[in-house]
Design an enzyme around this catalytic site. Structure first.
Site, PDB file in Angstrom:
ATOM      1  N   HIS A 137     -89.152   1.737  -4.792  1.00  0.00           N
ATOM      2  CA  HIS A 137     -90.504   2.286  -4.660  1.00  0.00           C
ATOM      3  C   HIS A 137     -90.407   3.795  -4.586  1.00  0.00           C
ATOM      4  O   HIS A 137     -89.459   4.340  -4.026  1.00  0.00           O
ATOM      5  CB  HIS A 137     -91.191   1.745  -3.403  1.00  0.00           C
ATOM      6  CG  HIS A 137     -92.689   1.794  -3.488  1.00  0.00           C
ATOM      7  ND1 HIS A 137     -93.442   0.765  -3.994  1.00  0.00           N
ATOM      8  CD2 HIS A 137     -93.562   2.759  -3.138  1.00  0.00           C
ATOM      9  CE1 HIS A 137     -94.717   1.088  -3.949  1.00  0.00           C
ATOM     10  NE2 HIS A 137     -94.825   2.301  -3.431  1.00  0.00           N
TER      11      HIS A 137
ATOM     12  N   ASP B 176    -103.123  -2.993   2.882  1.00  0.00           N
ATOM     13  CA  ASP B 176    -102.738  -1.808   2.110  1.00  0.00           C
ATOM     14  C   ASP B 176    -103.675  -1.603   0.925  1.00  0.00           C
ATOM     15  O   ASP B 176    -103.976  -0.467   0.569  1.00  0.00           O
ATOM     16  CB  ASP B 176    -101.287  -1.906   1.629  1.00  0.00           C
ATOM     17  CG  ASP B 176    -100.853  -0.607   0.943  1.00  0.00           C
ATOM     18  OD1 ASP B 176    -100.917   0.447   1.605  1.00  0.00           O
ATOM     19  OD2 ASP B 176    -100.484  -0.628  -0.236  1.00  0.00           O
TER      20      ASP B 176
ATOM     21  N   ARG C  12    -107.491   6.050   1.480  1.00  0.00           N
ATOM     22  CA  ARG C  12    -106.693   7.276   1.655  1.00  0.00           C
ATOM     23  C   ARG C  12    -106.771   8.141   0.413  1.00  0.00           C
ATOM     24  O   ARG C  12    -106.836   9.369   0.492  1.00  0.00           O
ATOM     25  CB  ARG C  12    -105.219   6.913   1.928  1.00  0.00           C
ATOM     26  CG  ARG C  12    -104.987   6.344   3.313  1.00  0.00           C
ATOM     27  CD  ARG C  12    -103.604   5.715   3.394  1.00  0.00           C
ATOM     28  NE  ARG C  12    -102.550   6.659   3.118  1.00  0.00           N
ATOM     29  CZ  ARG C  12    -101.431   6.363   2.424  1.00  0.00           C
ATOM     30  NH1 ARG C  12    -101.238   5.148   1.951  1.00  0.00           N
ATOM     31  NH2 ARG C  12    -100.516   7.262   2.238  1.00  0.00           N
TER      32      ARG C  12
ATOM     33  N   SER D 250     -97.541   2.217   4.350  1.00  0.00           N
ATOM     34  CA  SER D 250     -98.038   1.712   3.070  1.00  0.00           C
ATOM     35  C   SER D 250     -96.887   1.174   2.218  1.00  0.00           C
ATOM     36  O   SER D 250     -96.950   0.055   1.696  1.00  0.00           O
ATOM     37  CB  SER D 250     -98.767   2.849   2.341  1.00  0.00           C
ATOM     38  OG  SER D 250     -98.977   2.522   0.995  1.00  0.00           O
TER      39      SER D 250
ATOM     40  N   LYS E  83     -95.624  -3.192   1.907  1.00  0.00           N
ATOM     41  CA  LYS E  83     -95.548  -3.907   0.615  1.00  0.00           C
ATOM     42  C   LYS E  83     -94.132  -4.439   0.393  1.00  0.00           C
ATOM     43  O   LYS E  83     -93.940  -5.555  -0.065  1.00  0.00           O
ATOM     44  CB  LYS E  83     -95.910  -2.960  -0.543  1.00  0.00           C
ATOM     45  CG  LYS E  83     -97.385  -2.607  -0.623  1.00  0.00           C
ATOM     46  CD  LYS E  83     -97.751  -1.920  -1.931  1.00  0.00           C
ATOM     47  CE  LYS E  83     -97.392  -0.459  -1.997  1.00  0.00           C
ATOM     48  NZ  LYS E  83     -98.190   0.441  -1.199  1.00  0.00           N
TER      49      LYS E  83
END
Ligand code: URA
Length: 448
Positions: free
Chosen positions: A96, A175, A182, A197, A201
């Site tokens: 990520h 999220d 956000r 966040s 995930k």
């Protein structure tokens, strides 16, 4: 349920949540139980967006303690299903990024990892601020569906070794809501909110190993290397504490990654990477992420061997074929996709930006490029924004490149002539030149 009872429950959350906003505004720490209750209430639609937006802004200014960040991450993970993949010798891994301009690494990386013998149940996000999001890019592929049920996610991963889906009402729904809020309330660059966040995930995917690409620079949420280092350390510590073998690469985001930015243009460049003709910085990062996962899971003895294995696999053409299988599994129209790939451009207007002088490109400012693409409709300014997938910038000259007066610095893909004209003026200001080749620092600055 009687209407008075429904009202009493709703009223309780409104009142209680107001006291949490006030507590955070005053810099007080919340308990894990309060955070859990807050996330459950928000996910159930019992906290309105305007109150959650106020809370997020209080967190932005006041921060969260380590304990609060951990509690928020776990509460968000537990707001939906946690994936339970069947026992299988293939390790479950993922990558990520904290977000950048032109950052399309996940797209070629997923099929590469599948071909290297991993399972990658990648849950991604949409664009945040000026940074692009994997889901928005995938939406530019005809027919591709990213909102898929948990059962189907498992089916695709088991069959192909990879999947690329979004948060749903069943998987990390907290999220999904907070991320969108956000994005349009100026609260993205909070270290603790980014940690929660991303890790919520990734923890919902039940991973064995995770590699994080933590960006710093003008177009990153953490603009300094020190702040990015702190973000990386926090995520590596929390990920490891939760049983995921986690590493972070600290990478520069002063210049866009690759030579193309914009949703569809990035899909095209990802296919080039899978076909062995991607730009050097993109290839480097894709191979580095794969190599770290090979080492973390014990599939390779050391980083050098892992890098060779990943590079050989990418060059074999297998990940390119896996990409097509992935598209079909997600419902894409492969014929329409392949036809779209043959087009030079899909935006109605394309203009070239030329170098005003000879020399070396010394700067190509990723923030300016990202802002121009967002303002052209490639990103969101509010929750209702409708994206234009075709706008963007490609054929970008990168720092260090020698240019002649009049050679192409980039092409701007726009919705119409007026948009192309203002974009050209703004993009021009992203470039600077020098007489001597600029000193270039490595893309990957540190491994944490
Ligand atoms: N990516 C995410 O998923 N969340 C963030 O907050 C930033 C980048």
């Amino acid at each position: 349920m009687p209407i008075t009872r429904i009202f009493a429950i709703y009223y309780k959350y409104i009142v209680n949540f107001l006291s949490l906003i006030e507590a955070k505004r005053e810099g007080q720490a919340l308990s894990a139980a309060q955070i859990k209750e807050m996330i459950a209430a928000y996910t159930a639609g019992k906290i309105p967006d305007y109150q959650m937006a106020a809370f997020l802004m209080a967190v932005y200014f006041r921060g969260l303690t380590v304990a609060e960040t951990g509690a928020l991450t776990l509460a968000m993970r537990d707001s939906g299903d946690v994936l339970k993949l069947p026992e299988d010798p293939r390790p479950v891994v993922d990558k990520h990024s904290t977000g950048g301009v032109g950052d399309k690494v996940s797209l070629p990386l997923s099929p590469l990892l599948a071909c290297l013998g991993f399972r990658v149940p990648m849950i991604s996000g949409r664009g945040l601020g000026i940074t692009g999001g994997t889901l928005d890019k995938l939406d530019s592929i005809p027919g591709f569906k990213t909102l898929i049920p948990t059962g189907r996610i498992i089916e695709i991963v088991q069959k192909l070794g990879c999947v690329m889906a979004g948060q749903t009402t069943r998987m990390v729904p907290a999220d999904k809501g907070l991320y969108a809020l956000r994005d349009v309330t100026g609260t993205v660059p909070s270290l603790q909110l980014i940690v929660a966040s991303i890790l919520s995930k990734k923890l919902a995917e039940n991973l064995q190993a995770l590699v994080l690409d933590v960006k710093f620079g003008v177009a990153a949420f953490m603009q300094t290397e020190e702040k990015a280092h702190e973000l990386a350390q926090t995520m590596v510590a929390l990920g490891s504490e939760c049983g995921v073998n986690t590493r972070a690469l600290l990478t520069s985001m002063d210049t866009p990654l690759g030579c193309a930015a914009g949703n569809w243009l990035e899909i095209k460049e990802s296919v080039h990477c899978l076909e062995g003709c991607g730009p050097g910085d993109l290839n480097e990062l894709v191979i580095a992420c794969a190599a770290h996962l090979l080492v973390r899971t014990g599939k390779s003895k050391n980083l050098a061997a892992a890098q060779k294995e990943a590079a050989d696999c990418l060059a074999s053409g297998k990940p390119r074929r896996k990409w097509d299988e992935l598209l079909l599994a997600h419902g894409a129209d492969l014929a329409a996709f392949n036809q779209k790939l043959t087009l030079d451009h899909t935006a109605p207007e394309v203009v070239e930006l030329k170098a005003p002088r000879a020399g070396f490109v010394s700067r190509c400012d990723a923030r300016i490029i990202g802002e121009v693409i967002r303002d052209q409709g490639g990103g969101r300014l509010n929750k209702e924004s409708v994206l234009n997938y075709d706008v963007g910038v490609d054929m970008m000259a990168k720092p260090g490149e020698a240019v002649k007066r009049g050679s192409i610095l980039c092409r701007i893909h726009a919705a119409d002539k007026a948009q192309a004209d203002w974009a050209k003026v703004r993009v021009q200001s992203a470039f600077e030149f020098s007489d001597e080749p600029p000193k270039l620092l490595p893309l990957i600055r540190e491994v944490i």
